[in-house]
Write a protein that holds these residues in place. Structure first.
Motif, PDB file in Angstrom:
ATOM      1  N   GLU A  80      10.136   0.407  -1.529  1.00  0.00           N
ATOM      2  CA  GLU A  80      10.442  -0.252  -0.248  1.00  0.00           C
ATOM      3  C   GLU A  80       9.314  -0.833   0.195  1.00  0.00           C
ATOM      4  O   GLU A  80       8.332  -1.140  -0.375  1.00  0.00           O
ATOM      5  N   ALA A  81       9.628  -1.415   1.370  1.00  0.00           N
ATOM      6  CA  ALA A  81       8.324  -2.315   2.068  1.00  0.00           C
ATOM      7  C   ALA A  81       7.090  -1.777   2.136  1.00  0.00           C
ATOM      8  O   ALA A  81       7.202  -0.382   2.714  1.00  0.00           O
ATOM      9  N   GLY A  82       6.185  -2.322   1.695  1.00  0.00           N
ATOM     10  CA  GLY A  82       4.837  -1.654   1.740  1.00  0.00           C
ATOM     11  C   GLY A  82       3.775  -2.594   1.735  1.00  0.00           C
ATOM     12  O   GLY A  82       3.784  -3.402   1.130  1.00  0.00           O
ATOM     13  N   LEU A  83       2.675  -2.338   2.594  1.00  0.00           N
ATOM     14  CA  LEU A  83       1.395  -3.266   2.650  1.00  0.00           C
ATOM     15  C   LEU A  83       0.008  -2.323   2.277  1.00  0.00           C
ATOM     16  O   LEU A  83      -0.037  -1.092   2.637  1.00  0.00           O
ATOM     17  N   PRO A  84      -0.889  -2.912   1.733  1.00  0.00           N
ATOM     18  CA  PRO A  84      -2.122  -2.266   1.555  1.00  0.00           C
ATOM     19  C   PRO A  84      -2.752  -2.182   3.053  1.00  0.00           C
ATOM     20  O   PRO A  84      -2.663  -2.905   3.980  1.00  0.00           O
ATOM     21  N   VAL A  85      -3.261  -0.741   3.468  1.00  0.00           N
ATOM     22  CA  VAL A  85      -3.782  -0.372   4.367  1.00  0.00           C
ATOM     23  C   VAL A  85      -5.323  -0.203   4.280  1.00  0.00           C
ATOM     24  O   VAL A  85      -5.974  -0.337   5.365  1.00  0.00           O
ATOM     25  N   LYS A  86      -5.711  -0.209   2.913  1.00  0.00           N
ATOM     26  CA  LYS A  86      -7.005  -0.234   2.849  1.00  0.00           C
ATOM     27  C   LYS A  86      -7.428  -0.606   1.439  1.00  0.00           C
ATOM     28  O   LYS A  86      -6.613  -0.294   0.635  1.00  0.00           O
ATOM     29  N   THR A  87      -8.308  -1.525   1.051  1.00  0.00           N
ATOM     30  CA  THR A  87      -8.868  -1.862  -0.238  1.00  0.00           C
ATOM     31  C   THR A  87     -10.479  -1.526   0.008  1.00  0.00           C
ATOM     32  O   THR A  87     -11.121  -2.284   0.711  1.00  0.00           O
ATOM     33  N   PHE A  88     -10.993  -1.378  -1.187  1.00  0.00           N
ATOM     34  CA  PHE A  88     -12.487  -1.215  -1.486  1.00  0.00           C
ATOM     35  C   PHE A  88     -12.735  -0.922  -3.009  1.00  0.00           C
ATOM     36  O   PHE A  88     -11.836  -0.688  -3.838  1.00  0.00           O
ATOM     37  N   VAL A  89     -13.915  -1.231  -3.291  1.00  0.00           N
ATOM     38  CA  VAL A  89     -14.626  -1.122  -4.487  1.00  0.00           C
ATOM     39  C   VAL A  89     -15.725  -0.009  -4.520  1.00  0.00           C
ATOM     40  O   VAL A  89     -16.528  -0.031  -3.592  1.00  0.00           O
ATOM     41  N   VAL A 131      -9.797   0.369  -5.214  1.00  0.00           N
ATOM     42  CA  VAL A 131      -8.956   1.101  -4.756  1.00  0.00           C
ATOM     43  C   VAL A 131      -8.128   0.340  -3.715  1.00  0.00           C
ATOM     44  O   VAL A 131      -8.618  -0.587  -2.786  1.00  0.00           O
ATOM     45  N   VAL A 132      -6.807   0.676  -3.837  1.00  0.00           N
ATOM     46  CA  VAL A 132      -5.675   0.084  -2.945  1.00  0.00           C
ATOM     47  C   VAL A 132      -4.857   1.296  -2.409  1.00  0.00           C
ATOM     48  O   VAL A 132      -4.284   1.779  -3.071  1.00  0.00           O
ATOM     49  N   ASP A 133      -5.085   1.490  -1.215  1.00  0.00           N
ATOM     50  CA  ASP A 133      -4.269   2.357  -0.441  1.00  0.00           C
ATOM     51  C   ASP A 133      -2.908   1.637   0.157  1.00  0.00           C
ATOM     52  O   ASP A 133      -3.218   0.620   1.109  1.00  0.00           O
ATOM     53  N   VAL A 134      -1.844   1.942  -0.157  1.00  0.00           N
ATOM     54  CA  VAL A 134      -0.570   1.435   0.068  1.00  0.00           C
ATOM     55  C   VAL A 134       0.270   2.385   1.149  1.00  0.00           C
ATOM     56  O   VAL A 134       0.637   3.371   0.718  1.00  0.00           O
ATOM     57  N   ASN A 135       0.780   1.771   2.129  1.00  0.00           N
ATOM     58  CA  ASN A 135       1.600   2.648   3.175  1.00  0.00           C
ATOM     59  C   ASN A 135       3.148   1.829   3.472  1.00  0.00           C
ATOM     60  O   ASN A 135       3.029   0.562   3.298  1.00  0.00           O
ATOM     61  N   LYS A 136       4.092   2.568   4.070  1.00  0.00           N
ATOM     62  CA  LYS A 136       5.222   1.883   4.238  1.00  0.00           C
ATOM     63  C   LYS A 136       4.799   0.881   5.388  1.00  0.00           C
ATOM     64  O   LYS A 136       4.089   1.099   6.241  1.00  0.00           O
TER      65      LYS A 136
END
Length: 165
Positions: A110-119, A132-137
């Motif tokens: 479903e539609a989702g976007l990264p809410v946080k990205t970091f190394v 690391v890529v955290d994805v949420n609805k």
């Protein structure tokens, strides 16, 4: 004579150290990060985490797109090699993961976007970098806006905040 030898040693020391620095930079530019594995996880709130295990610190960009009606995130990593990358099965919001066109392509359920990205840098027993890529609805509107505003760049981009549906 003593002063002459001291200056000569100092000059040679500076030259040798400078050459070592140039060689180190040249070697750094000749190498590229290798993605060893892609891992997926889901937390108690349903947020999906994507982790890429790599041997070097990456320069990356996360690009949302819509392809044939599917919501997709592409993780492009500057000059990366994916030869030995292990790709996981579907989990959480992720319906499939593939390596295509020099990027990790992630199809979403479903539609989702990264809410946080970091190394994360190597530390303790972990000897590799982790992107690391955290994805949420996200709402369809927020996803479509992110797709319209996506401009591929080879540097980390700020992550979009997911809007409630």
């Amino acid at each position: 004579m003593y002063l002459f030898m001291k200056r000569t040693l100092t000059v040679w020391s500076v030259i040798i150290l400078s050459l070592c620095g140039v060689l180190a930079l040249a070697e750094d530019r000749l190498t590229s990060p290798e993605v060893k594995a892609v891992r997926l996880g889901v937390d108690a709130k349903g947020q999906t985490r994507i982790v890429l295990d790599m041997d070097e610190k990456p320069k990356y960009v996360v690009i949302p797109s819509k392809v044939s009606g599917r919501h997709r995130l592409s993780i492009a990593i500057d000059q990366a090699s994916f030869v030995s990358a292990k790709v996981p099965a579907a989990k959480g919001m992720i319906s499939s993961v593939a390596v295509r066109d020099g990027a990790i392509q992630i199809d979403l359920t479903e539609a989702g976007l990264p809410v946080k990205t970091f190394v994360l840098e190597p530390s303790g027993a972990v000897t590799h970098y982790r992107l690391v890529v955290d994805v949420n609805k996200a709402s369809l509107r927020a996803f479509e806006r992110a797709v319209d505003n996506a401009i591929p760049r080879r540097v980390p981009i700020p992550t979009a905040k997911a809007e409630p549906q």
